[in-house]
Scaffold this active site. Structure first.
Site, short mmCIF file in Angstrom:
data_model
loop_
_atom_site.label_atom_id
_atom_site.label_comp_id
_atom_site.label_asym_id
_atom_site.label_seq_id
_atom_site.Cartn_x
_atom_site.Cartn_y
_atom_site.Cartn_z
N THR A 1 -1.47 16.09 18.68
CA THR A 1 -0.98 15.05 19.62
C THR A 1 0.30 15.06 19.73
O THR A 1 1.09 14.38 20.61
CB THR A 1 -1.47 13.49 18.86
OG1 THR A 1 -1.02 12.71 19.96
CG2 THR A 1 -0.47 13.38 17.67
N TYR A 2 1.17 15.87 19.03
CA TYR A 2 2.76 16.01 19.50
C TYR A 2 3.13 16.47 20.89
O TYR A 2 2.76 17.78 21.16
CB TYR A 2 3.38 16.89 18.21
CG TYR A 2 3.20 16.17 16.93
CD1 TYR A 2 2.76 14.95 16.61
CD2 TYR A 2 3.32 17.05 15.59
CE1 TYR A 2 2.68 14.34 15.44
CE2 TYR A 2 3.29 16.68 14.20
CZ TYR A 2 3.27 14.97 14.33
OH TYR A 2 3.02 14.66 13.02
N SER A 3 3.59 15.83 21.40
CA SER A 3 4.06 16.21 22.85
C SER A 3 2.86 16.85 23.53
O SER A 3 2.88 17.73 24.13
CB SER A 3 5.19 17.34 22.82
OG SER A 3 6.32 16.37 22.68
N LYS B 1 -3.06 18.99 12.63
CA LYS B 1 -4.06 17.77 12.37
C LYS B 1 -4.80 17.32 13.83
O LYS B 1 -4.76 17.75 14.87
CB LYS B 1 -3.10 16.59 12.33
CG LYS B 1 -2.11 16.85 11.25
CD LYS B 1 -1.31 15.44 11.21
CE LYS B 1 0.18 15.90 10.43
NZ LYS B 1 1.23 16.58 11.30
#
Length: 323
Positions: free
Chosen positions: A56-58, A83
């Site tokens: 989900t990071y960027s 994750k």
């Protein structure tokens, strides 16, 4: 660099884990590909071999930048964690959660962005109240059996949920969570009450996120709101630096830093490095200078009286970070 065995995984990891949430283009303060590469390369030069990211990071950019950079190094020497729980590059009804469908498709996407056949540590990014934990664990166990994942971990949740997950794994003969990534720092120590006794008993590795309280422990408290990060945390409603005693803890960190001739961040990290609960704090930074200071903090030795002095003003605060 100092190294430690990560829980029951047997993997040797650097005591500084580089958090890669700052890689991408989601906000102005994030690092682009060239800047992210420079930070990772400097981390490797310093002996860091443990990297944490998430789908989900960027929207997956973080995984891609990390993977592209590590491709130029010996993959066997690196320990990579990512994750699943929240949506990655695609946003649709089954892009998030911990169903078998979501786990399998998001794992494939993560491996593709990382350019890897196997990820060392695959973590659930919070609890999914809509999916039975046995369903989640069976999907993760199959990923281990397929060779796509070596070890599985969990993140912030209630201790009773974590214990239930471990029970299901043991009863059903499924891969069990071997790490816990949770919120923990000098002004938020609620995990010591229930979660850490479970982790100690079950030989679970602990890799705390936000070890510097989102920057609150890196500067005098009266200056925190003047920073972009501080303004963001206040707008976001982050409460874990507002508890009774937090300002006094901040002042004591500042006092010890001045006595030792180091930064406040280094004192706050030294507390983690000497903490029996912690294997490796996740240091998220966008600055090479701050990364170097984090590694230098391994050389700081806090006395028992120093630790007691830092911890004494702490008072219970509302549990935060589980959702």
């Amino acid at each position: 660099m100092e190294y430690t065995t990560l829980g029951s995984t047997g993997m040797e990891v650097s005591q500084v884990c580089l958090g890669c949430m700052s890689f991408g283009s989601g906000d102005d303060w994030m690092l682009d590909e060239a800047e992210g590469r420079e930070l990772v390369e400097r981390a490797i030069d310093l002996g860091v071999n443990f990297f944490d990211t998430a789908n989900t990071y960027s929207a997956g950019e973080s995984e891609r930048i990390l993977g592209d950079t590590l491709a130029d190094y010996d993959r066997d020497e690196q320990v990579v964690a990512t994750k699943v729980r929240f949506s990655g590059a695609r946003d649709h009804r089954n892009a998030e959660g911990l169903s078998r469908k979501t786990i399998e498709q998001e794992l494939d996407h993560s491996l593709d962005r990382l350019g890897m056949d196997t990820v060392d540590l695959y973590q659930i990014h919070r609890w999914d109240y809509d999916t039975p934990i046995e369903t989640t664990l069976r999907a993760l166990d199959d990923a281990v059996s397929r060779g796509q994942v070596r070890h599985i971990g969990a993140s912030s949740m209630w201790a009773h949920q974590f214990q239930e997950a471990l029970r299901v794994s043991d009863e059903q003969g499924l891969a069990r969570f071997e790490t816990m990534q949770n919120l923990y720092h000098l002004t938020y120590r609620e995990e010591e009450r229930e979660m850490y006794p479970v982790c100690d008993r079950e030989n679970v590795g602990v890799i705390p996120w936000s070890p510097l309280a989102a920057g609150y422990l890196t500067r005098p408290h009266e200056e925190f709101t003047a920073t972009d990060r501080g303004e963001h945390e206040i707008d976001y409603g982050t409460p874990y630096h507002e508890g009774p005693g937090s300002e006094e803890i901040n002042e004591r960190v500042q006092e010890l830093a001045e006595e030792e001739g180091v930064t406040m961040a280094q004192i706050a990290l030294a507390w983690h490095f000497q903490n029996d609960n912690v294997d490796a704090p996740i240091v998220g930074t966008s600055s090479i200078e701050h990364l170097e200071e984090a590694v230098e903090a391994l050389e700081i030795s806090l006395s028992d009286s120093d630790v007691e002095y830092l911890e004494a003003p702490y008072h219970p605060v509302p549990v935060y970070g589980h959702e």
